[in-house]
Design an enzyme around this catalytic site. Structure first.
Site, PDB file in Angstrom:
ATOM      1  N   PHE A   1      10.687 -49.985 -80.944  1.00  0.00           N
ATOM      2  CA  PHE A   1      10.053 -50.373 -82.207  1.00  0.00           C
ATOM      3  C   PHE A   1      10.312 -49.292 -83.239  1.00  0.00           C
ATOM      4  O   PHE A   1      10.020 -48.118 -83.010  1.00  0.00           O
ATOM      5  CB  PHE A   1       8.539 -50.566 -82.028  1.00  0.00           C
ATOM      6  CG  PHE A   1       7.882 -51.076 -83.279  1.00  0.00           C
ATOM      7  CD1 PHE A   1       7.889 -52.429 -83.581  1.00  0.00           C
ATOM      8  CD2 PHE A   1       7.280 -50.198 -84.177  1.00  0.00           C
ATOM      9  CE1 PHE A   1       7.306 -52.907 -84.750  1.00  0.00           C
ATOM     10  CE2 PHE A   1       6.699 -50.663 -85.345  1.00  0.00           C
ATOM     11  CZ  PHE A   1       6.717 -52.024 -85.636  1.00  0.00           C
TER      12      PHE A   1
ATOM     13  N   ASP B   1      12.961 -41.155 -82.980  1.00  0.00           N
ATOM     14  CA  ASP B   1      11.834 -41.730 -83.706  1.00  0.00           C
ATOM     15  C   ASP B   1      10.557 -41.209 -83.045  1.00  0.00           C
ATOM     16  O   ASP B   1      10.140 -41.690 -81.994  1.00  0.00           O
ATOM     17  CB  ASP B   1      11.908 -43.261 -83.640  1.00  0.00           C
ATOM     18  CG  ASP B   1      10.722 -43.930 -84.332  1.00  0.00           C
ATOM     19  OD1 ASP B   1       9.731 -43.237 -84.639  1.00  0.00           O
ATOM     20  OD2 ASP B   1      10.779 -45.154 -84.540  1.00  0.00           O
TER      21      ASP B   1
ATOM     22  N   LYS C   1       2.676 -41.651 -88.868  1.00  0.00           N
ATOM     23  CA  LYS C   1       1.395 -41.837 -88.181  1.00  0.00           C
ATOM     24  C   LYS C   1       0.494 -40.587 -88.255  1.00  0.00           C
ATOM     25  O   LYS C   1      -0.135 -40.371 -89.275  1.00  0.00           O
ATOM     26  CB  LYS C   1       1.621 -42.337 -86.750  1.00  0.00           C
ATOM     27  CG  LYS C   1       2.127 -43.799 -86.744  1.00  0.00           C
ATOM     28  CD  LYS C   1       1.860 -44.534 -85.453  1.00  0.00           C
ATOM     29  CE  LYS C   1       2.001 -46.034 -85.607  1.00  0.00           C
ATOM     30  NZ  LYS C   1       3.309 -46.575 -85.286  1.00  0.00           N
TER      31      LYS C   1
HETATM   32  C1  LIG Z   1       4.352 -47.393 -85.995  1.00  0.00           C
HETATM   33  C2  LIG Z   1       5.776 -47.096 -85.720  1.00  0.00           C
HETATM   34  C3  LIG Z   1       6.770 -47.284 -86.698  1.00  0.00           C
HETATM   35  C4  LIG Z   1       6.478 -47.927 -88.033  1.00  0.00           C
HETATM   36  O1  LIG Z   1       5.625 -47.149 -88.804  1.00  0.00           O
HETATM   37  P1  LIG Z   1       4.882 -47.814 -90.074  1.00  0.00           P
HETATM   38  O2  LIG Z   1       4.115 -46.662 -90.665  1.00  0.00           O
HETATM   39  O3  LIG Z   1       4.025 -48.908 -89.531  1.00  0.00           O
HETATM   40  O4  LIG Z   1       5.924 -48.333 -90.986  1.00  0.00           O
HETATM   41  C5  LIG Z   1       8.061 -46.898 -86.408  1.00  0.00           C
HETATM   42  N1  LIG Z   1       8.373 -46.346 -85.216  1.00  0.00           N
HETATM   43  C6  LIG Z   1       7.451 -46.157 -84.240  1.00  0.00           C
HETATM   44  C7  LIG Z   1       7.846 -45.519 -82.955  1.00  0.00           C
HETATM   45  C8  LIG Z   1       6.126 -46.538 -84.462  1.00  0.00           C
HETATM   46  O5  LIG Z   1       5.217 -46.370 -83.500  1.00  0.00           O
END
Ligand SMILES: *Cc1c(COP(=O)(O)O)cnc(C)c1O
Length: 406
Positions: free
Chosen positions: A141, A226, A255
């Site tokens: 994701f 990421d 986050k």
């Molecule tokens: C939450 C998340 C995203 C997206 O972040 P947003 O602030 O919702 O755009 C991307 N990568 C990972 C691993 C995530 O957990």
């Protein structure tokens, strides 16, 4: 608040908000530490942490103080100017990591969009215009823009929006041979979450990340981590790459970076950063002084031995409770994740019912998350107190009992 004011209830959501979410029946209105309250005064223990965002709990006094201070000084100046909080935060992130350059955005999606565009620009300008292939992983994701959701490995999120950005390949996570089979001189980047968050809390094997590093070096491709969910202290190290001892070329953070204030960052080397010039990329709010002031304080607090070592201790407390509950009710078959990204995998009779359990837990006064339909996810504040853990686990055990009894 003044009496006579109108307070909307949960039913208003369905009338006014697009239905991409299905929020819980209660509406949190205040929070402190790892507790939130609704307007009726019911208290909920927060094991969800705003989905790994409120890493210092709700309304941490030090964050409140810097936000108040900054909001009486300067809110926004645009990128026509720079600002002091952004410079200070960039310097601290560089001092704490492999990075030599930082670019601020506002969300995980935007940080990843930036990282992928940077990788493509780097490969096209340094190598050739055909070096554009991005290798990513099943169940990954990376966000919800069309590019990031297409790099993500969950077709339920990316299908149904027409043509996707081209030259993105997905292979199984933790499978180095599969990466090897699709990697070539046209590959510009391998994009990976060291711990898959939304995808089920599967942690990368150390050999897998080391292998990706070697393959990227061999094929002159960039390794992108990421760390939007697994970074900023979650694993007990400031970033997960430090835990693995494998350094990426580009790292994205969001986050927990702002502890609840929207902010994200792309970290990289000076050399890679130099593929972007004035005008190559941008964001109206990226590097906003309010966001950067809060993130600077959050980083200062999180990046201390006291907080980081506490993460390991608290994980052990979570796992001990979950194992005990698991044995008592025979509901879990495996514990996953690292640090305070805790996954409890439902045993086969209960597969597919994680969402149902999340709702029952909320009814029992504890906020938890799912990661897919088979895994319960706990992503609490990194400084959640032992008392809060005990009380939350007591409520969670009740929820499991209600769930089992049907
Ligand atoms: C939450 C998340 C995203 C997206 O972040 P947003 O602030 O919702 O755009 C991307 N990568 C990972 C691993 C995530 O957990």
């Amino acid at each position: 608040m003044e009496t006579g004011e109108y307070y909307p209830g949960r039913e208003v959501f369905d009338e006014v908000i697009m239905s991409v979410y299905a929020p819980a029946p209660f509406i949190p209105v205040t929070g402190e530490g790892s507790r939130v309250w609704d307007r009726q005064g019911n208290m909920y223990i927060d094991f969800a942490g705003g989905i790994a965002v409120t890493a210092l709990g709700h309304c941490h006094p030090a964050l409140v103080s810097v936000l108040k201070n900054q909001c009486e000084r300067l809110w926004h100046v645009s990128n026509v100017f720079t600002n002091e909080p952004a410079l200070l935060l960039a310097r601290q992130l560089i001092a704490a990591t492999f990075a030599e350059r930082v670019l601020f955005m506002n969300s995980g999606t935007e940080a990843n969009e930036t990282a992928f565009k940077l990788a493509r620009r780097w490969a096209i300008t340094r190598h050739n215009p055909y070096k554009t292939k991005i290798i990513a992983f099943h169940n990954a994701f990376h966000g919800r823009s069309l590019f990031t959701v297409s790099v993500g490995g969950q077709s339920k999120y990316s299908d149904g929006f027409g043509p996707k950005p081209a030259d993105i390949v997905h292979v199984p996570f933790n499978d180095l041979h599969a990466v090897q089979a699709v990697m070539d001189s046209h590959t510009c980047a391998v994009v990976v979450e060291p711990i898959q968050g939304e995808g089920g809390l599967t942690a990368a094997e150390a050999d897998f990340l080391r292998g990706l590093r070697a393959l990227c070096d061999k094929h002159q491709a960039l390794l992108v981590f990421d760390e939007v969910q697994c970074g900023m202290g979650r694993t007990g190290e400031l970033f997960a790459y430090m835990h693995y001892g494998v350094t990426p070329d580009i790292l994205t953070s969001a986050k927990a970076l702002g502890g609840g204030f929207p902010v994200s960052a792309v970290l990289t080397t000076a050399d890679i950063a130099s593929s972007f010039h004035v005008g190559s990329h941008g964001s109206t709010y990226g590097g906003n002084p309010l966001a950067c002031a809060v993130a600077l304080k959050a980083l200062e607090i999180i990046n201390t031995p006291q907080v980081l070592q506490g993460v390991q201790r608290k994980r052990q407390r979570f796992i001990a409770h979950l194992q005990q509950i698991g044995e008592q009710f025979d509901v879990f078959c495996e514990m996953r994740g690292m640090g305070l990204l805790v996954g409890a995998v439902l045993s086969s009779p209960y597969r597919g019912r994680a969402g149902e359990l999340v709702n029952i837990a909320a009814e029992s006064g504890v906020a938890i998350l799912s990661a897919g339909s088979d895994v319960l996810r706990f992503a609490p504040s990194l400084i959640i107190s032992d008392d809060e853990i005990e009380e939350g686990m007591r409520r969670f055990a009740q929820a499991i009992e209600r769930f089992i009894q049907g």
